[in-house]
Scaffold this motif. Structure first.
Motif, PDB file in Angstrom:
ATOM      1  N   GLY A  15       0.792  -1.220   0.000  1.00 32.95           N
ATOM      2  CA  GLY A  15       0.000   0.000   0.000  1.00 32.95           C
ATOM      3  C   GLY A  15       0.822   1.267   0.000  1.00 32.95           C
ATOM      4  O   GLY A  15       0.295   2.351  -0.278  1.00 32.95           O
ATOM      5  N   ASP A  16       2.084   1.152   0.298  1.00 34.48           N
ATOM      6  CA  ASP A  16       2.963   2.317   0.323  1.00 34.48           C
ATOM      7  C   ASP A  16       3.332   2.759  -1.083  1.00 34.48           C
ATOM      8  O   ASP A  16       3.040   2.083  -2.083  1.00 34.48           O
ATOM      9  CB  ASP A  16       4.238   2.012   1.103  1.00 34.48           C
ATOM     10  N   SER A  17       4.007   3.917  -1.139  1.00 31.56           N
ATOM     11  CA  SER A  17       4.488   4.463  -2.398  1.00 31.56           C
ATOM     12  C   SER A  17       6.010   4.553  -2.374  1.00 31.56           C
ATOM     13  O   SER A  17       6.631   4.611  -1.307  1.00 31.56           O
ATOM     14  CB  SER A  17       3.895   5.855  -2.640  1.00 31.56           C
ATOM     15  N   LEU A  18       6.579   4.596  -3.577  1.00 33.70           N
ATOM     16  CA  LEU A  18       8.033   4.700  -3.708  1.00 33.70           C
ATOM     17  C   LEU A  18       8.317   5.338  -5.061  1.00 33.70           C
ATOM     18  O   LEU A  18       7.579   5.083  -6.036  1.00 33.70           O
ATOM     19  CB  LEU A  18       8.655   3.315  -3.636  1.00 33.70           C
ATOM     20  N   ARG A  19       9.353   6.150  -5.141  1.00 30.95           N
ATOM     21  CA  ARG A  19       9.754   6.721  -6.421  1.00 30.95           C
ATOM     22  C   ARG A  19      11.183   6.317  -6.741  1.00 30.95           C
ATOM     23  O   ARG A  19      12.107   6.610  -5.972  1.00 30.95           O
ATOM     24  CB  ARG A  19       9.627   8.243  -6.429  1.00 30.95           C
ATOM     25  N   LEU A  20      11.345   5.685  -7.869  1.00 27.09           N
ATOM     26  CA  LEU A  20      12.667   5.323  -8.356  1.00 27.09           C
ATOM     27  C   LEU A  20      13.168   6.404  -9.307  1.00 27.09           C
ATOM     28  O   LEU A  20      12.378   6.998 -10.048  1.00 27.09           O
ATOM     29  CB  LEU A  20      12.626   3.979  -9.089  1.00 27.09           C
ATOM     30  N   SER A  21      14.467   6.620  -9.274  1.00 31.18           N
ATOM     31  CA  SER A  21      15.092   7.581 -10.179  1.00 31.18           C
ATOM     32  C   SER A  21      16.164   6.899 -11.003  1.00 31.18           C
ATOM     33  O   SER A  21      16.815   5.963 -10.535  1.00 31.18           O
ATOM     34  CB  SER A  21      15.729   8.730  -9.388  1.00 31.18           C
ATOM     35  N   CYS A  22      16.350   7.394 -12.206  1.00 37.14           N
ATOM     36  CA  CYS A  22      17.390   6.885 -13.096  1.00 37.14           C
ATOM     37  C   CYS A  22      18.131   8.087 -13.675  1.00 37.14           C
ATOM     38  O   CYS A  22      17.576   8.830 -14.493  1.00 37.14           O
ATOM     39  CB  CYS A  22      16.789   6.044 -14.212  1.00 37.14           C
ATOM     40  N   GLU A  23      19.351   8.273 -13.229  1.00 35.87           N
ATOM     41  CA  GLU A  23      20.165   9.373 -13.728  1.00 35.87           C
ATOM     42  C   GLU A  23      20.858   8.930 -15.013  1.00 35.87           C
ATOM     43  O   GLU A  23      21.521   7.888 -15.036  1.00 35.87           O
ATOM     44  CB  GLU A  23      21.189   9.800 -12.691  1.00 35.87           C
ATOM     45  N   VAL A  24      20.695   9.726 -16.044  1.00 41.65           N
ATOM     46  CA  VAL A  24      21.197   9.377 -17.370  1.00 41.65           C
ATOM     47  C   VAL A  24      22.380  10.265 -17.725  1.00 41.65           C
ATOM     48  O   VAL A  24      22.299  11.492 -17.612  1.00 41.65           O
ATOM     49  CB  VAL A  24      20.087   9.546 -18.423  1.00 41.65           C
ATOM     50  N   SER A  25      23.466   9.664 -18.149  1.00 43.94           N
ATOM     51  CA  SER A  25      24.602  10.439 -18.635  1.00 43.94           C
ATOM     52  C   SER A  25      25.039   9.895 -19.983  1.00 43.94           C
ATOM     53  O   SER A  25      24.743   8.758 -20.336  1.00 43.94           O
ATOM     54  CB  SER A  25      25.751  10.406 -17.623  1.00 43.94           C
ATOM     55  N   GLY A  26      25.758  10.703 -20.721  1.00 48.62           N
ATOM     56  CA  GLY A  26      26.134  10.332 -22.074  1.00 48.62           C
ATOM     57  C   GLY A  26      25.284  11.081 -23.080  1.00 48.62           C
ATOM     58  O   GLY A  26      24.541  11.996 -22.728  1.00 48.62           O
ATOM     59  N   ARG A  27      25.347  10.674 -24.329  1.00 54.54           N
ATOM     60  CA  ARG A  27      24.632  11.372 -25.384  1.00 54.54           C
ATOM     61  C   ARG A  27      23.262  10.757 -25.586  1.00 54.54           C
ATOM     62  O   ARG A  27      23.138   9.630 -26.054  1.00 54.54           O
ATOM     63  CB  ARG A  27      25.450  11.321 -26.668  1.00 54.54           C
ATOM     64  N   ILE A  28      22.259  11.517 -25.203  1.00 53.03           N
ATOM     65  CA  ILE A  28      20.879  11.082 -25.349  1.00 53.03           C
ATOM     66  C   ILE A  28      20.181  11.995 -26.347  1.00 53.03           C
ATOM     67  O   ILE A  28      20.261  13.210 -26.230  1.00 53.03           O
ATOM     68  CB  ILE A  28      20.137  11.126 -23.995  1.00 53.03           C
ATOM     69  N   PHE A  29      19.511  11.408 -27.300  1.00 50.24           N
ATOM     70  CA  PHE A  29      18.797  12.176 -28.296  1.00 50.24           C
ATOM     71  C   PHE A  29      17.308  11.864 -28.222  1.00 50.24           C
ATOM     72  O   PHE A  29      16.886  10.953 -27.517  1.00 50.24           O
ATOM     73  CB  PHE A  29      19.331  11.846 -29.694  1.00 50.24           C
ATOM     74  N   SER A  30      16.539  12.630 -28.975  1.00 53.65           N
ATOM     75  CA  SER A  30      15.089  12.464 -28.921  1.00 53.65           C
ATOM     76  C   SER A  30      14.648  11.104 -29.435  1.00 53.65           C
ATOM     77  O   SER A  30      13.536  10.668 -29.170  1.00 53.65           O
ATOM     78  CB  SER A  30      14.406  13.565 -29.731  1.00 53.65           C
ATOM     79  N   THR A  31      15.497  10.406 -30.165  1.00 54.04           N
ATOM     80  CA  THR A  31      15.141   9.074 -30.672  1.00 54.04           C
ATOM     81  C   THR A  31      15.302   7.976 -29.625  1.00 54.04           C
ATOM     82  O   THR A  31      14.980   6.825 -29.870  1.00 54.04           O
ATOM     83  CB  THR A  31      16.008   8.716 -31.884  1.00 54.04           C
ATOM     84  N   TYR A  32      15.804   8.339 -28.456  1.00 55.99           N
ATOM     85  CA  TYR A  32      15.969   7.332 -27.417  1.00 55.99           C
ATOM     86  C   TYR A  32      14.648   7.062 -26.709  1.00 55.99           C
ATOM     87  O   TYR A  32      13.786   7.932 -26.576  1.00 55.99           O
ATOM     88  CB  TYR A  32      17.003   7.772 -26.382  1.00 55.99           C
ATOM     89  N   VAL A  33      14.526   5.832 -26.246  1.00 61.21           N
ATOM     90  CA  VAL A  33      13.414   5.419 -25.407  1.00 61.21           C
ATOM     91  C   VAL A  33      13.996   4.941 -24.082  1.00 61.21           C
ATOM     92  O   VAL A  33      15.003   4.224 -24.062  1.00 61.21           O
ATOM     93  CB  VAL A  33      12.612   4.281 -26.056  1.00 61.21           C
TER      94      VAL A  33
END
Length: 124
Positions: A15-33
């Motif tokens: 019943g609890d909540s949790l938020r996961l985070s993912c820090e992204v580094s490197g070259r990311i473009f709009s074509t990434y998913v």
């Protein structure tokens, strides 16, 4: 090259909540998913949610629809997975992943880059 680092896992009650985070580094473009996966010994690795880096298109695995929300903050180069109404069956190691995709849909397979994972344990 893309590097992904997850954080935010932990031990919570049903019943609890949790938020996961993912820090992204490197070259990311709009074509990434960007995707979130989870893995257990029983089920193996399964797709949970995905979002396009350059658009608001999202997709979810059926069992998390209405409970999990994927989002991204391009300015912070971070992808989030907000989880509410957690259940014991959500217990798993959660992984952030990335791939290039020029399809309008969010793919659930074929991800090339992976983080190290963060463990989520939901007690009953």
């Amino acid at each position: 090259q893309v590097q992904l680092v997850e954080s935010g896992g932990g031990l919570v009650q049903a019943g609890d909540s949790l938020r996961l985070s993912c820090e992204v580094s490197g070259r990311i473009f709009s074509t990434y998913v960007m995707g979130w996966f989870r893995q257990t010994p029983e089920k193996g690795r399964e797709f949970v949610a995905g979002i396009r880096w350059g658009a608001l298109t999202t997709t979810y695995e059926d069992s998390v629809k209405g409970r999990f929300t994927i989002s991204r903050d391009n300015a912070k180069n971070t992808v989030y997975l907000q989880m509410i109404s957690l259940k014991p069956e959500d217990t798993a190691v959660y992984y952030c992943a990335a791939r290039v995709s020029r399809s309008l849909a969010v793919p659930t397979t074929g991800y090339d880059y992976w983080g190290q994972g963060t463990r989520v344990t939901v007690s009953s």
